[in-house]
Enzyme design. Structure first.
Site, PDB file in Angstrom:
ATOM      1  N   ASP A   1      75.554  25.561  31.175  1.00 22.26           N
ATOM      2  CA  ASP A   1      75.231  25.891  29.787  1.00 22.26           C
ATOM      3  C   ASP A   1      73.953  26.728  29.724  1.00 22.26           C
ATOM      4  OD1 ASP A   1      75.980  25.210  26.982  1.00 22.26           O
ATOM      5  OD2 ASP A   1      73.957  24.362  26.918  1.00 22.26           O
TER       6      ASP A   1
ATOM      7  N   GLU B   1      77.137  30.518  31.527  1.00 17.37           N
ATOM      8  CA  GLU B   1      77.075  31.112  30.196  1.00 17.37           C
ATOM      9  C   GLU B   1      75.807  31.975  30.137  1.00 17.37           C
ATOM     10  OE1 GLU B   1      77.032  29.690  25.532  1.00 17.37           O
ATOM     11  OE2 GLU B   1      75.785  28.654  26.969  1.00 17.37           O
TER      12      GLU B   1
HETATM   13  C1  NOJ Z   1      76.133  26.502  24.431  1.00 21.27           C
HETATM   14  C2  NOJ Z   1      77.342  25.732  24.024  1.00 21.27           C
HETATM   15  O1  NOJ Z   1      78.480  26.542  24.233  1.00 21.27           O
HETATM   16  C3  NOJ Z   1      77.172  25.364  22.565  1.00 21.27           C
HETATM   17  O2  NOJ Z   1      78.323  24.765  22.064  1.00 21.27           O
HETATM   18  C4  NOJ Z   1      75.983  24.457  22.436  1.00 21.27           C
HETATM   19  O3  NOJ Z   1      75.731  24.209  21.063  1.00 21.27           O
HETATM   20  C5  NOJ Z   1      74.733  25.080  23.038  1.00 21.27           C
HETATM   21  N1  NOJ Z   1      74.969  25.659  24.333  1.00 21.27           N
HETATM   22  C6  NOJ Z   1      73.630  24.071  23.181  1.00 21.27           C
HETATM   23  O4  NOJ Z   1      73.934  23.225  24.265  1.00 21.27           O
END
Ligand code: NOJ
Length: 560
Positions: A205, A247
């Site tokens: 993440d 990500e």
């Molecule tokens: C990215 C995630 O895809 C999202 O859903 C989340 O709110 C944020 N990171 C915070 O963890």
């Protein structure tokens, strides 16, 4: 073909399926999806042909950010099951030939995590320096809010700690201090734990925020990428096949750094946000130009790295990489109502309703996704064409329960739907119209089309392992690109317009070894196209048509 590479770099030729245990299948009838339910549906997933499951966060959580707010990284939320059931899921998946990766959310914890509770209550706590504190409220500097208008800035005052803490996301998600070696050790312990339980890697993440040291007073002057290299080296030592899928929502030239040096020593896979957004602009304009431009803007990726491609995920469809007027074009085409938009940059919709249910156009979009350089990632329900529920809050609109059947509760749960994590859509995209059971019976259904597409994608390693480039053609609405790998070539054509067309491409480039091209085998409809003159190959495309064509050179056989 080099079969050895396809199994070593399994993730380059895979198809990833992302699901949230909470909304997939409720095994015990309490209205919440769980691991027991998921275990029951592993055969379904193996049947559609996906190769890798990405499980969204299932850890103990107060659930204020759909589980991305974690209170214990080494456990399973009690509502979803326990560690024993997790192991059963992983074991069953392995038995059916599937790998499992899980979300690694270590940029932050929940404020309710015992580490944060001890850090805020006791200045001498060993967890105090696990977070990022400041006596006075610092300037934001280069940092910006991720959820504009929703997170109340980046620094929040904590009355117990009598200091401000940093949070790149909601105020209930304090950032961990990555510059602290004890935090990095703990992250290693967490990934080591889950790998020992059988996972084959992690969807990491918010990677740029995770490694960033801005705002951390006294952080040593080191390249933050060093932390990512250490993590990659650690997981590879523990398990050779393990991957990091990151990500990293940045421009392509900035994303390149996250693959690391030389052959690739940081993230194995990085989500391709730029190409994803360009596809929506191209669809809105019925012009392939934006995708061509986006593909040409991609840096070459190292040998041990690859893109991950996607059309939708569990968040808003972010259009943040488009210019304001381009974003407006996409909003006008696919989400004109203010209620469909979120954070001023995205759409809280799924793809089929955005395309007004036009199945030809929908299939073109997924055929494109599966033919692009990279590993395709599906979000649960895409295979049956699920829609969103705008009655749900914010991003929850696209996180409604999986629609298994037309029974009450969509076959997701036998409990009263009032208690479901998110409300099931009604009407055109509700379970009476869109569900797995009906589509399994219908050979022409989207589900069965997806099964065939996935099978073909897995049999076409040129797409995931090869070098890809845009091929010039004479129709603005058509994207032509080719992937070359190990002496084999696949050419894909996609028509962004609702009119059928004839398109001309050249197949005589010396450097591509095309001189011996004698025919094109259509991998999706089984047809066969003789090539008389490689300098001018003319092909037909239907409205929103798509074709995958394997180039046959003299002496090469057709594939089954
Ligand atoms: C990215 C995630 O895809 C999202 O859903 C989340 O709110 C944020 N990171 C915070 O963890």
């Amino acid at each position: 073909m080099s079969i050895r590479t396809t199994s070593d770099q399994w993730w380059k030729n895979g198809v990833v399926y992302c699901l949230d245990v909470e909304t997939f299948l409720d095994g015990d009838g309490d209205g919440v999806g769980d691991l027991a339910g998921l275990a029951d549906r592993i055969d379904y997933l193996a049947g559609i042909g996906v190769t890798t499951l990405w499980l969204m966060p299932f850890y103990p959580t107060p659930d204020r950010d759909d589980g991305y707010d974690i209170t214990d990284f080494l456990n399973v939320d009690g509502r979803l099951g326990d560690l024993g059931q997790f192991v059963e899921v992983v074991r069953t998946a392995h038995d059916r030939g599937l790998r499992v990766i899980i979300d690694l959310v270590v940029n932050h914890t929940s404020t309710e995590h015992p580490w944060f509770q001890s850090a805020r209550s006791d200045p001498a706590s060993r967890h105090r320096d696990w977070y990022v504190w400041s006596e006075d409220k610092p300037d934001d500097g280069e940092m910006t809010e991720t959820f504009p208008g929703e997170q109340g800035g980046l620094w929040t005052y904590d009355r117990k700690a009598k200091q401000y803490y940093l949070h790149r996301f909601y105020a209930h998600q304090p950032d961990l201090n990555i510059a602290n070696p004890a935090v990095r050790d703990e992250i290693a312990r967490i990934v080591g734990f889950w790998m020992q339980l059988g996972v084959s890697g992690f969807r990491v993440d918010a990677v740029p925020f995770l490694i960033e040291t801005e705002g951390i007073t006294g952080a040593p002057e080191v390249d933050p990428h060093r932390y990512l290299k250490e993590l990659r080296a650690f997981i590879s030592r523990r398990k050779g096949e393990a991957i990091l899928l990151g990500e990293v929502n940045l421009a392509p030239e900035e994303q390149r750094a996250f693959f690391g040096d030389e052959d690739g020593d940081e993230l194995h896979l990085v989500f391709n946000f730029t190409v994803m957004q360009s596809i929506y602009l191209a669809m809105a304009r019925q012009d392939a130009g934006p995708v061509e431009e986006a593909m040409r803007s991609l840096p070459p990726v190292p040998f041990d790295s690859q893109w991950a491609t996607f059309l939708r995920n569990h968040d808003e469809l972010t259009l943040d990489k488009l210019a304001d007027d381009e974003r407006q074009e996409v909003f006008d085409a696919f989400g004109p109502e203010p209620d469909m938009q979120l954070f001023g940059r995205g759409l809280r919709r799924r793809l089929p309703p955005m395309l007004d249910g036009d199945v030809d156009r929908l299939k073109m979009a997924y055929s494109l996704l599966f033919s692009l350089p990279g590993t395709p990632v599906l979000f649960y329900g895409e295979e049956i064409g699920m829609g969103e529920n705008l009655a749900a809050d914010e991003r929850e609109a696209v996180r409604t329960p999986m629609q298994w059947s037309d029974e009450p509760g969509a076959g997701f749960s036998t409990a009263d739907p009032e208690g479901f994590p998110n409300p099931i859509p009604e009407g055109e995209y509700g379970p009476l119209a869109v569900n797995v059971v009906d589509q399994r019976r219908d050979p022409e259904s989207l589900l069965n089309w997806f099964e065939r597409l996935i099978r073909r994608r897995r049999e076409t390693p040129e797409l995931g392992l090869g070098c890809s480039k845009v091929v010039d053609n004479d129709v603005p609405a058509v994207l032509a690109h080719r992937c070359d790998w190990d002496g084999a070539t696949v050419i894909a054509l996609h028509n962004f317009a609702p009119e059928p067309c004839r398109v001309r491409i050249r197949l005589d480039a010396e450097e591509d070894g095309d001189a011996d091209a004698v025919a094109l085998q259509d991998l999706l409809d089984g047809g066969y196209h003789e090539i008389d003159d490689p300098s001018e190959v003319t092909l037909e495309l239907d409205r929103y048509g798509y074709r995958w064509l394997r180039l046959l050179r003299r002496g090469q056989r057709r594939m089954p």
